[in-house]
Scaffold this active site. Structure first.
Site, PDB file in Angstrom:
ATOM      1  CG  ASN A 181      -0.555  -0.347   2.344  1.00  0.00           C
ATOM      2  OD1 ASN A 181      -0.211  -1.377   2.908  1.00  0.00           O
ATOM      3  ND2 ASN A 181      -0.821   0.660   3.422  1.00  0.00           N
ATOM      4  CG  ASP A 182      -0.228   4.297   2.902  1.00  0.00           C
ATOM      5  OD1 ASP A 182      -1.091   3.693   2.252  1.00  0.00           O
ATOM      6  OD2 ASP A 182      -0.109   4.448   3.949  1.00  0.00           O
ATOM      7  CD  GLN A 186       3.212   0.749   5.800  1.00  0.00           C
ATOM      8  OE1 GLN A 186       2.438   0.242   6.435  1.00  0.00           O
ATOM      9  NE2 GLN A 186       4.489   1.277   6.054  1.00  0.00           N
ATOM     10  CB  SER A 231       3.005   5.466   6.401  1.00  0.00           C
ATOM     11  OG  SER A 231       2.477   4.401   5.351  1.00  0.00           O
ATOM     12  NE  ARG A 270      -3.430   5.430  10.691  1.00  0.00           N
ATOM     13  CZ  ARG A 270      -4.517   5.375  11.266  1.00  0.00           C
ATOM     14  NH1 ARG A 270      -4.461   5.134  12.587  1.00  0.00           N
ATOM     15  NH2 ARG A 270      -5.753   5.376  10.668  1.00  0.00           N
ATOM     16  CG  ASP A 271       0.032   7.566   8.472  1.00  0.00           C
ATOM     17  OD1 ASP A 271       0.488   6.466   8.778  1.00  0.00           O
ATOM     18  OD2 ASP A 271      -1.154   7.601   7.856  1.00  0.00           O
ATOM     19  CD  GLU A 275      -4.595   5.854   7.232  1.00  0.00           C
ATOM     20  OE1 GLU A 275      -4.673   5.700   6.139  1.00  0.00           O
ATOM     21  OE2 GLU A 275      -4.564   5.111   8.057  1.00  0.00           O
ATOM     22  CD1 TRP A 307      -6.952   2.532   2.572  1.00  0.00           C
ATOM     23  CD2 TRP A 307      -6.747   0.231   2.451  1.00  0.00           C
ATOM     24  NE1 TRP A 307      -5.668   1.973   2.880  1.00  0.00           N
ATOM     25  CE2 TRP A 307      -5.349   0.750   2.973  1.00  0.00           C
ATOM     26  CE3 TRP A 307      -6.741  -1.256   2.695  1.00  0.00           C
ATOM     27  CZ2 TRP A 307      -4.177   0.130   3.284  1.00  0.00           C
ATOM     28  CZ3 TRP A 307      -5.650  -2.035   2.793  1.00  0.00           C
ATOM     29  CH2 TRP A 307      -4.156  -1.156   3.055  1.00  0.00           C
TER      30      TRP A 307
END
Ligand SMILES: *[C@@H]1O[C@H](CO)[C@@H](O)[C@H](O)[C@H]1NC(C)=O
Ligand SMILES: *[C@@H]1O[C@H](CO)[C@@H](O)[C@H](O)[C@H]1NC(C)=O
Ligand SMILES: *[C@@H]1O[C@H](CO)[C@@H](O)[C@H](O)[C@H]1NC(C)=O
Ligand SMILES: *[C@@H]1O[C@H](CO)[C@@H](O)[C@H](O)[C@H]1NC(C)=O
Ligand SMILES: *[C@@H]1O[C@H](CO)[C@@H](O)[C@H](O)[C@H]1NC(C)=O
Ligand SMILES: *[C@@H]1O[C@H](CO)[C@@H](O)[C@H](O)[C@H]1NC(C)=O
Length: 509
Positions: free
Chosen positions: A37-38, A55, A97, A161-162, A214, A299
């Site tokens: 993913n990311d 990710q 991430s 996060r991130d 995010e 997603w």
């Protein structure tokens, strides 16, 4: 079935990869196998090599067991897979991430004798908390050592996060944007050394879409028009995107060293459904326009798409894009276009044709990569009422699949429809929205253009030089290898020009 796939994958060596599958993008990055993913940690190193981390679940075809996968490129189209860069220490934790910076001044103290040290800043996810961690690399980003005094920020939260870190020259500090995901807040922290962080401000705004935020990215743009710098705060939303699931939005404004102030209402970065977690390269020269890469999925259905069962991987990136900030119809707009005009993968021109009303066919069944770039230019759209439509239709010489779209000149509606690709449809997942549209408010100087890059299972479309864009995944049962552009019912004096180029695979060498 799932167990079988997992154990088969786990036995593959890290570097084993087969990029020949009929759904595998050829001019965009996808992982050797497993689930991606990311994009993470995008930075340009002092040797001119672009690093991409991502990710990565190397042992499954759905999210989980998150690592930082790694690949490098000199041109953002030809990629070399590298060893996994950062791994969890145990099965309870995941490396989520984040970003990476080159600490050329040794602000961190990690780099006694070098000016090319790299620091990665990421979220460690555990059942108890999400905290911000750092790891440093003395070999230019290939292997990392986790900092002994992690975490560097603990906010006693499971939804924090991130981190994205940039250098802020005016205050001589590092600045981090980080998401308090469920509170719909972006926090800003500052640090002199990447280890000690001070909370500087919280940004939130009523009326923004999204159930969670995010992957914030704060990006500086130099705007020639006004000889000024502006900052754009990109925020990824998941879930709760206006079209469902995940997407990227942005706010144009100003950052003064501690606070971000939005000056315009938010805009979506994309009018389709497969553009998420966009991240911008750090350490690119000051005089270059910002470069981004996004994850080209959603997603709502990413863990079910058929590349998993058929080709052993899930997840692809968007094209690398170069961005500018321009006033479009009175509001600040981030434009995007394929980085460097695709020059390193652009093959021969395979078609240059024009028409007033009629069909232009471009057969690209002989293009090995099954990927082409094309542009359609409509001019002479005058008169009290523009009429007609200019359609694109990708069809298959060996099957029934098609992917179509185009512009209705009377309403200004531009649409894309993936319902004709039969390998994955709303019958498989009802969130796999079949069609998308946007509106072109006016045809300046009687002109409208669109361009695109189709690459086996991905289409990116850029309207009027990238004032609007769309990223659409699609999964045909038979390769799409013929493009037909149809001009229908155009007004007197309106003409259409079509150019198309074959693309060379970035995975050949
Ligand atoms: C880098 O920082 C460390 C720790 O502060 C220090 O020991 C070292 O001398 C520094 N190296 C340079 C070249 O500044
Ligand atoms: C951390 O959060 C938990 C749950 O919200 C709360 O019970 C606890 O008091 C917090 N701890 C600290 C040190 O703030
Ligand atoms: C910033 O926002 C977070 C998330 O809502 C909150 O927990 C924190 O207390 C805020 N910080 C300040 C200084 O307001
Ligand atoms: C930055 O903006 C905030 C909020 O508007 C303000 O309180 C602060 O003083 C500003 N800082 C500077 C250095 O201008
Ligand atoms: C595109 O081609 C398919 C297959 O021939 C056809 O069914 C579809 O109607 C075409 N789309 C347009 C907009 O003409
Ligand atoms: C255009 O898309 C919107 C969703 O963004 C949808 O509600 C609308 O029906 C679409 N219009 C057409 C003509 O398909």
């Amino acid at each position: 079935m799932r167990f079988f796939v997992l154990s088969a994958l786990a036995s593959l060596a890290w570097a084993s990869s087969d990029y020949s599958g009929p759904l595998r993008p050829q001019v965009r990055f996808s992982p050797p196998h497993g689930f991606m993913n990311d994009p993470n940690g995008l930075f340009l190193d002092p040797k001119g090599i672009y690093h991409l981390y991502y990710q990565y679940n190397p042992t499954g075809l759905v999210a989980g067991n998150q690592h930082w996968g790694h690949a490098t490129s000199r041109d953002l189209y030809h990629w070399t897979n590298q060893r996994i860069a950062i791994s969890p220490d145990n099965s309870d934790e995941a490396i989520f991430s984040g970003s990476a910076v080159v600490d050329s001044e040794n602000t961190s103290g990690f780099f006694p004798d070098q000016d090319d040290g790299v620091v990665a800043i990421y979220t460690l996810d555990t059942p108890e908390a999400e905290t911000q961690h750092i790891a440093y690399s003395r070999d230019g980003g290939y292997s990392f050592t986790k900092y002994a005094s992690n975490p560097v920020i603990d906010s006693n939260s499971t939804d924090f996060r991130d981190p994205q870190v940039v250098w802020h020259p005016e205050t001589q500090k590092w600045v981090m944007a980080v998401a308090y995901a469920k509170d719909l807040v972006i926090g800003f922290y500052t640090s002199p050394n990447l280890k000690d962080w001070t909370h500087a401000s919280n940004f939130s705004q009523k009326g923004l879409p999204g159930d969670q935020f995010e992957c914030p990215n704060m990006v500086k743009f130099s705007v020639d028009e006004i000889d000024e710098e502006k900052h754009v705060l990109f925020i990824s939303i998941n879930p709760g995107a206006p079209l469902g699931g995940s997407t990227t939005m942005y706010l144009v404004g100003h950052f003064n060293g501690t606070h971000f102030t939005a000056e315009d209402p938010f805009k979506l970065a994309d009018f389709s459904k497969d553009n998420y977690a966009a991240q911008w390269y750090s350490n690119i020269p000051e005089d270059q326009d910002p470069i981004s890469i996004a994850w080209a999925s959603n997603w709502q259905y990413t863990e079910e798409v058929p590349t998993g069962q058929l080709e052993g991987y899930r997840g692809s990136n968007s094209l690398p894009r170069v961005n500018t900030l321009q006033k479009v119809d009175g509001t600040w707009t981030v434009t995007s276009a394929p980085y460097d005009g695709l020059s390193t993968v652009k093959g021969p021109l395979i078609s240059r044709q024009s028409t007033r009303n009629g069909d232009i066919a471009v057969d690209f069944s002989k293009v090995d990569s099954n990927a082409i770039s094309f542009d359609v230019e409509v001019s002479g759209i005058f008169g009290p009422q523009a009429t007609g439509e200019v359609i694109f239709n990708f069809t298959s010489s060996t099957g029934e699949d098609f992917l179509d779209g185009g512009i209705h000149l009377d309403s200004g509606e531009f649409w894309i429809n993936r319902a004709g690709t039969h390998g994955f449809t709303t019958a498989d997942n009802k969130a796999f929205t079949p069609s998308f549209n946007t509106t072109i408010p006016s045809f300046a100087n009687g002109r409208f253009s669109y361009s695109g890059v189709i690459d086996r299972s991905l289409l990116e479309i850029f309207l009027n030089g990238g004032e609007q864009s769309a990223t659409t995944s699609f999964f045909p049962n038979s390769p799409l290898d013929v493009l037909t552009v149809s001009a229908r019912s155009l007004g007197k004096g309106t003409t259409v020009k079509v150019n198309a180029w074959g693309l060379e695979s970035g995975w050949n060498s």
